[in-house]
Design a protein around this motif. Structure first.
Motif, PDB file in Angstrom:
ATOM      1  N   PHE A 193      16.059  83.305 -44.182  1.00 34.56           N
ATOM      2  CA  PHE A 193      16.931  83.338 -42.924  1.00 34.56           C
ATOM      3  C   PHE A 193      17.320  84.863 -42.890  1.00 34.56           C
ATOM      4  O   PHE A 193      17.184  85.589 -41.925  1.00 34.56           O
ATOM      5  N   LEU A 194      17.981  85.369 -43.844  1.00 34.26           N
ATOM      6  CA  LEU A 194      18.341  86.973 -43.947  1.00 34.26           C
ATOM      7  C   LEU A 194      17.007  87.829 -43.848  1.00 34.26           C
ATOM      8  O   LEU A 194      17.193  88.704 -43.040  1.00 34.26           O
TER       9      LEU A 194
ATOM     10  N   LEU B 165      15.988  87.722 -40.169  1.00 31.72           N
ATOM     11  CA  LEU B 165      17.060  88.572 -39.377  1.00 31.72           C
ATOM     12  C   LEU B 165      16.702  89.992 -39.576  1.00 31.72           C
ATOM     13  O   LEU B 165      16.940  90.679 -38.388  1.00 31.72           O
TER      14      LEU B 165
END
Lengths: 278, 306
Positions: free
Chosen positions: A99-100, A103
């Motif tokens: 998810f980083l 992002l």
């Protein structure tokens, strides 16, 4: 009789037959080992007294699976944790790194998809960085970050960023001109055009990239954890190999497959929900 | 003469030259006006730049020279004052028919409540015959005719000052096209909307419009004639073919497209004719009404009115 069955039932039946045949041959090819009680300690250490160590039969693996899955979250110290705990560690690392990456990858993908200038400027970097094996980053990550857990997350981050970035850019760049014109003739601002027209139009392509990324991340985490050690399913496999517990190794290999399949199914579900037909 | 609501002056589109060649002039020196509430069609062969003129009117393209003034203001960029219905419908496929319309209405009236937006949108969907759950379907679940109806509803619902229709029925089968043409007339006469429409279909142009602009073939295409459709409204497909004027106008248009559009093609405007509007032609008027005597049934010998 079978002719009346629907295609799906037939396929399921055939799958079961194939599985049974495979497991049957495997089981029969593996001579039953003597029970542990009859072996001396030396025999046990040297591979169960056999001439050479053998791959355990499916029945043993099944027993192991029932045993492990009945108490997935026990914790008896660093080298003896339940399979559930190990998988949870791996999932935590995969999802954090993933998810980083999302992002960063999705906004940057948007930018290079919308601006040919940024596309051309960033393309050489992407082309050089993308083919690097994520594990090659590991020494550098360990040196810079100085923390093995964070380094594993970084490796997941770096391997899952590329498919998402490239697919987002591709999806955004290929949004039909007509739909952009609809946004223009309705005087939509840049932000509303991005969220109301480009994002939904590119969503299926973006989700395809996200699905590829989660698959790669799950492949890489096993290798990364073998290097980093401590916790996680990759470490578990390697640890059981060092323990010469092949039953546990095969069991954990199966678990890696099952969890990977579930991750993919989850993303396939999201992908279907944003899919549209022209 | 008072200035028309929309005034197009000296409109020219040139594309830059490929290496060593001459620049490509698609059309040049287009001068015409559109009155408020008027329904104007433009006909010409492919490549004459009709769609470019429409895109410039929509604000999606810019002319090389010349300009368009609408209601006293110059057109620069797209605006909600000019609604567009594209040939390929351009509905957003991930939204239902209703959501496609509310998309436009919300953009037009950001201050409205959700209920107002939905109510207004549904009114227009009803006008084009999308009710009873059909409005909740996605475009992919609708037929081509239904999709174009949604697109028309979206354009009418934002109540633009000028409605631009780019061959809206080009992709539809003849039967569906006929039905929607009748619907379009009905909605148009109820709303008094100013409409500018591209078409390839001579019958469609006569049925719908007050005036038909004829373009010569490109490159160097020009708006050569402005044909007034002297047929009383309300019109419908079944009755219009019994009008005597219908065939006179039709023959005139067909003759232009088949022969004269080619003959006049490529003639660059001389200095003396630059900036002149296209000549107005009224082939539909009977001899008695005609200011000049022209043999009936010879519409290619045009009368110059006004």
């Amino acid at each position: 009789m079978t002719m009346a069955l629907p295609e799906r039932a037939k396929a399921l039946l055939l799958s079961l037959v194939l599985l049974a045949t495979f497991l049957g041959i495997w089981e029969m090819a593996t001579p039953g080992s003597k029970s542990g009680g009859q072996l001396s300690e030396y025999e046990m250490l040297s591979g169960g007294g056999a001439q050479q160590a053998r791959v355990p039969p499916p029945s043993q693996i099944f027993e192991k699976a029932v045993d492990e899955l009945s108490k997935p979250f026990y914790d008896n110290g660093p080298n003896d944790k339940g399979i559930g705990i190990q998988l949870a560690y791996s999932l935590y690392r995969v999802l954090t790194g993933y998810f980083l990456a999302a992002l960063i990858a999705i906004p940057v993908g948007f930018l290079i998809g919308m601006s040919p200038l940024f596309y051309k400027a960033l393309d050489p970097f992407i082309q050089v960085l993308r083919p690097i094996s994520p594990l090659a980053w590991m020494p550098l990550a360990l040196f810079v970050i100085q923390d093995s857990q964070a380094s594993a997350i970084f490796v997941i981050f770096i391997c899952s960023i590329w498919p998402m970035l490239i697919n987002t850019a591709f999806g955004v760049a290929n949004v039909r001109k007509d739909w952009i014109n609809v946004a223009k003739t309705h005087e939509l601002g840049a932000l509303r055009t991005a969220f109301q027209v480009i994002l939904p139009a590119a969503a299926p392509t973006i989700l395809t990239g996200m699905r590829i990324s989660i698959g790669i991340a799950w492949l890489v985490i096993v290798a990364a954890e073998m290097l980093v050690g401590g916790t996680g399913i990759g470490y578990y496999v390697w640890n059981e190999w060092n323990n010469l517990d092949l039953t546990a190794v095969i069991f954990s290999i199966l678990m890696i497959g099952v969890v990977g399949m579930m991750l993919d199914a989850a993303f396939a579900f999201v992908q279907r929900s944003v899919q549209f037909q022209e | 003469m008072t200035k028309p609501f929309i005034e197009i002056t000296g409109l020219t589109k040139r594309y830059p030259a490929p290496k060593g060649g001459e620049p490509l002039t698609v059309f040049e020196d287009a001068n015409f006006g559109i009155e408020k509430g008027e329904f104007v069609c433009i006909i010409g062969h492919s490549g004459c730049g009709k769609s470019t003129i429409m895109n410039i009117l929509a604000g999606l393209d810019t002319p090389t020279t010349g300009g368009i003034i609408m209601g006293g203001k110059e057109i620069a960029g797209p605006s909600l004052d000019r609604g567009v219905v594209f040939q390929n419908y351009s509905l957003l496929p991930w939204l239902s028919a209703l959501k496609n319309v509310t998309f436009g209405v919300r953009a037009r009236h950001p201050e409205w409540t959700r209920e107002q937006v939905v109510e207004h949108s549904q009114k227009y969907l009803k006008m084009v015959g999308l009710t009873d759950g059909a409005e909740h379907r996605k475009p992919s679940q609708l037929s081509g005719g239904m999709r174009q109806r949604v697109s028309i509803a979206r354009a009418f619902a934002i109540q633009p000052q000028l409605l631009l229709l780019d061959e809206p029925f080009g992709a539809l089968d003849a039967l569906t096209r006929g039905t929607i043409q009748d619907e379009l007339i009905r909605i148009w006469s109820a709303t008094e909307q100013t409409v500018f429409m591209i078409t390839h279909d001579v019958d469609e142009a006569i049925l719908l419009s007050d005036r038909i602009l004829l373009m010569t073939n490109g490159p160097y295409a020009r708006v050569a004639e402005s044909v007034v459709v002297d047929i009383n409204r309300p019109r419908n497909r079944a009755e219009i073919i019994h009008e005597p004027a219908y065939y006179k106008i039709r023959n005139h248009l067909v003759e232009f497209l088949a022969r004269r559009s080619k003959e006049l093609a490529g003639q660059q405007n001389g200095r003396e004719s630059a900036g002149a509007p296209p000549k107005t032609v009224r082939p539909g008027l009977s001899e008695a009404e005609e200011p000049e005597r022209r043999p009936a049934g010879r519409p290619q010998l045009v009368s110059l009115a006004g």
